[in-house]
Design an enzyme around this catalytic site. Structure first.
Site, PDB file in Angstrom:
ATOM      1  N   ASN A   1       0.835  -1.209   0.000  1.00 36.10           N
ATOM      2  CA  ASN A   1       0.000   0.000   0.000  1.00 36.10           C
ATOM      3  C   ASN A   1       0.868   1.258   0.000  1.00 36.10           C
ATOM      4  O   ASN A   1       0.532   2.253  -0.655  1.00 36.10           O
ATOM      5  CB  ASN A   1      -0.954   0.002   1.198  1.00 36.10           C
TER       6      ASN A   1
ATOM      7  N   ARG B   1       0.775  -3.101  14.671  1.00 40.12           N
ATOM      8  CA  ARG B   1       0.773  -2.822  16.105  1.00 40.12           C
ATOM      9  C   ARG B   1      -0.388  -1.897  16.427  1.00 40.12           C
ATOM     10  O   ARG B   1      -0.806  -1.101  15.576  1.00 40.12           O
ATOM     11  CB  ARG B   1       2.073  -2.129  16.525  1.00 40.12           C
TER      12      ARG B   1
ATOM     13  N   HIS C   1      -8.032  -1.450   6.321  1.00 37.50           N
ATOM     14  CA  HIS C   1      -8.291  -2.783   6.882  1.00 37.50           C
ATOM     15  C   HIS C   1      -8.962  -3.637   5.809  1.00 37.50           C
ATOM     16  O   HIS C   1      -9.880  -3.172   5.130  1.00 37.50           O
ATOM     17  CB  HIS C   1      -9.204  -2.658   8.111  1.00 37.50           C
TER      18      HIS C   1
ATOM     19  N   ASN D   1      -5.926   4.348   8.621  1.00 38.61           N
ATOM     20  CA  ASN D   1      -5.560   2.947   8.454  1.00 38.61           C
ATOM     21  C   ASN D   1      -6.423   2.346   7.354  1.00 38.61           C
ATOM     22  O   ASN D   1      -7.515   2.830   7.075  1.00 38.61           O
ATOM     23  CB  ASN D   1      -5.792   2.179   9.762  1.00 38.61           C
TER      24      ASN D   1
END
Length: 200
Positions: free
Chosen positions: A14, A90, A108, A106
């Site tokens: 990514n 993390r 997912h 983020n």
């Protein structure tokens, strides 16, 4: 130019996709730092190849908040506008969340809120869903619980394995992550509760 810090743990596909969008002029941003919590992460090598600042900051044996404070210390002089978690394996600790409130994204590999956490594609197959996908979301103190910025839907095929499903989802991740980053950097949105709404 808005500055990005990209946090990685592994290969960083990514991250590479974002870097390609920037080089192509499709994403108006600058990658000011690539930080890896795993010294052997391939993304560090990729960053160096691309001439980007690469920082190895090992996290093994360090508690979440202490490590987050270490990341803040590294990023503080750089004037970072947005932190991107690109396969960063993390939890994000309180010091980082406080220093960059509503400025951490983020991606997912599921349609949140379904299947947070790890082993996501296997979770989807075990549950028998017909569609999966990926989600770009703001990071908060929960596990994949922040407001959703963008999603893409991927059908689950009868012959899928966790690996084949993951590969098709990854194609969509590479598309929507840069689009979501561009939206957040533009400021043309507002957050209402859990909803991220584009401004006209």
């Amino acid at each position: 130019m808005k500055k990005l810090a990209i946090l990685v743990s592994g290969r960083g596909s990514n991250f590479e996709a974002i870097a390609r969008q920037i080089r192509a002029g499709k994403l108006q941003a600058e990658i000011a730092a690539v930080v890896a919590n795993v010294p052997s992460a391939k993304a560090l090598e990729t960053a160096e190849t691309l001439g980007l600042p690469a920082i190895s900051l090992p996290s093994k044996g360090i508690d979440t908040d202490t490590y987050a404070a270490m990341v803040v210390e590294q990023l503080a002089p750089l004037g970072i506008d947005l932190i991107i978690l690109a396969g960063f394996m993390r939890r994000v600790g309180t010091p980082l969340l406080e220093a960059y409130r509503d400025r951490i994204l983020n991606i997912h590999p599921s349609l949140l809120p379904s299947f947070p956490g790890l082993h996501v594609q296997q979770q989807a197959l075990d549950y028998g869903v017909k569609f999966s996908g990926c989600t770009v979301h703001f990071v908060d103190a929960g596990l994949d619980t922040g407001p959703i910025v963008a999603q893409a839907v991927v059908p689950v095929l009868d012959g899928d394995t966790a690996d084949t499903l993951a590969a098709r989802i990854l194609v969509e991740e590479h598309k929507i992550f840069s689009e979501a980053i561009a939206l957040i950097l533009s400021g043309a949105y507002r957050v209402e509760g859990r909803r991220v709404i584009r401004k006209d």
